[in-house]
Design an enzyme around this catalytic site. Sequence first.
Site, PDB file in Angstrom:
ATOM      1  N   CYS A 158      60.486 -77.686 -36.067  1.00  0.00           N
ATOM      2  CA  CYS A 158      61.006 -78.814 -36.843  1.00  0.00           C
ATOM      3  C   CYS A 158      61.431 -79.999 -35.986  1.00  0.00           C
ATOM      4  CB  CYS A 158      62.169 -78.344 -37.711  1.00  0.00           C
ATOM      5  SG  CYS A 158      61.652 -77.285 -39.094  1.00  0.00           S
ATOM      6  N   TYR A 182      62.505 -84.794 -41.813  1.00  0.00           N
ATOM      7  CA  TYR A 182      63.796 -85.381 -42.157  1.00  0.00           C
ATOM      8  C   TYR A 182      63.946 -86.728 -41.434  1.00  0.00           C
ATOM      9  CZ  TYR A 182      68.890 -85.735 -42.678  1.00  0.00           C
ATOM     10  OH  TYR A 182      70.157 -86.158 -42.972  1.00  0.00           O
ATOM     11  N   THR A 184      65.862 -88.077 -39.335  1.00  0.00           N
ATOM     12  CA  THR A 184      66.193 -88.199 -37.913  1.00  0.00           C
ATOM     13  C   THR A 184      65.117 -87.656 -36.984  1.00  0.00           C
ATOM     14  OG1 THR A 184      67.313 -86.051 -37.926  1.00  0.00           O
ATOM     15  CG2 THR A 184      68.653 -88.004 -38.410  1.00  0.00           C
ATOM     16  N   LYS A 185      64.060 -87.065 -37.521  1.00  0.00           N
ATOM     17  CA  LYS A 185      63.056 -86.434 -36.674  1.00  0.00           C
ATOM     18  C   LYS A 185      62.171 -87.480 -35.975  1.00  0.00           C
ATOM     19  CE  LYS A 185      64.182 -82.144 -37.555  1.00  0.00           C
ATOM     20  NZ  LYS A 185      65.448 -82.261 -38.284  1.00  0.00           N
ATOM     21  N   ASN A 186      61.311 -87.011 -35.052  1.00  0.00           N
ATOM     22  CA  ASN A 186      60.464 -87.936 -34.293  1.00  0.00           C
ATOM     23  C   ASN A 186      59.513 -88.702 -35.190  1.00  0.00           C
ATOM     24  OD1 ASN A 186      61.733 -86.447 -32.262  1.00  0.00           O
ATOM     25  ND2 ASN A 186      59.984 -86.658 -30.882  1.00  0.00           N
TER      26      ASN A 186
END
Length: 361
Positions: A158, A182, A184-186
Site C-alpha cells: 500500500c 489514499y 497521502t500515498k505516492n
Amino acid sequence: MTDARIAAVVVELGEEEREAALGVLTSGKLVQGEQVAAFESEFSEALVAGAECIAVNSGTSALHLGLIAAGIGPGDEVIVPSFTFAASANSVVMAGATPVFADIDPASFGLDPVSVEKAITPRTRAVMPVHLYGHPADMTALNTVAENHGLVVVEDACQSHGALLDGRPVGSLGDVAAFSFYATKNMTTGEGGMVVCRDPEVARRVRLLRNQGMERRYENEVAGLNNRMTEVAAAIGRIQLTRLPAWNARRREIAAAYDAGLTTVVAPPVAEGVEPVYHQYTVRSSERDRLLEVLAAANIDAAVYYPTPTHRLPSYGDPVLLPETDRAAAEVLSLPIRPGLTDAEVDRVIATCNSLGGSRG
C-alpha cells in the site's frame, strides 16, 4: 518573521485530474465502467509486470478481499508485522482469521524472516509482508519460509507503488498483493485500492467479492460485498499513474540530499538490490521527541509512523515480545519528502535537524 510552513503532505491534483473527473461526471457513467477497466490494465502494465489487477474502493478492501479470495478465513492464522498501520492486521480479522505478530528486521523495517519462522503454528496459512515506507521487505527470504511451510504470501504494498527488489516490482513478488490510493500515498484516487493476483481463479473470486458476488447482474455466485471503485476515482488514478515515475524520481532526489546532509539522525536503510520509492523518509533518533519539538518550532511538519505498534493497541493487546518493533516505535520520525518540496525547503529541513547537535543516533 516566521518561516513559511513546510507541509509533509500536499495532495498533488492538477488540471488533467479535474478534467478527467469532470468527463466522467458529464458522461453519467459513474461506477465500474470503462475507466476502471482501463485503470486496471494500465496499472498492471506499468507497475506489476502484467499481473492481473482488480480495482476496489480502498487499500484495506484490497487486503481483505485478497485474503478471502486466497482461501484465508476462520481458524486460520496470518503472520503480520506489528510495526505498520493497523489496517494490515484489521484486514486479517475482517477475513475471520487471526493475526499473529512477528518482529521486524531493522535493516528494512519489514518482517524479519527469522521471527516469522518462529511464529508459525499448525494453523498458520499465510504471511503478510508490508513494504513499509516504500521499501520492499525481504521477499527472497520470506518467500523461502512460505514455500517451506506451504503458506500463501499476501504483499501489503500500500505504500510502495513502483518500488523494486532485484529489478522486480513489489506487488508481483507474492501470491496476492494490495495497493492503496489514499490521498497521502505516492499516487492517489482520493480513496481506492488495487488487488494484484498471480492465480486467475483467485482474481475471479476477487471480482465476485467486490461486486456482491456477481460477474453477471443478478447471478450472485457467492455472498459478496460492495467494494467497487468509482469511475471518477479510476479516471483520476489513470492520470496520477502517468505522473508517478517523475514523482518517485523526485522523492529519491530528496532522499539522496537528506542522506548526504543529515548529521544528527540515522538515515533510513536501503537493502541490497532495493530501489525504494520513499513514501516516507523515516529516520531514527534517540532524541526523537526533542527533534519533533525543534522541527515544529521551525514550522516544519514531521510525524511518527507508528507511535504505538499494532500489537499494543487496545484493539489487540497482544503480550507478544517484539523488541525491534518497540525500539523502532520509540525512535522513528518521518521528514517531509513530497515531490513538490523545493531544494531550499529540503536544505531548511536538513539545517533544522542538524541544529539539534550531536552525531547520528
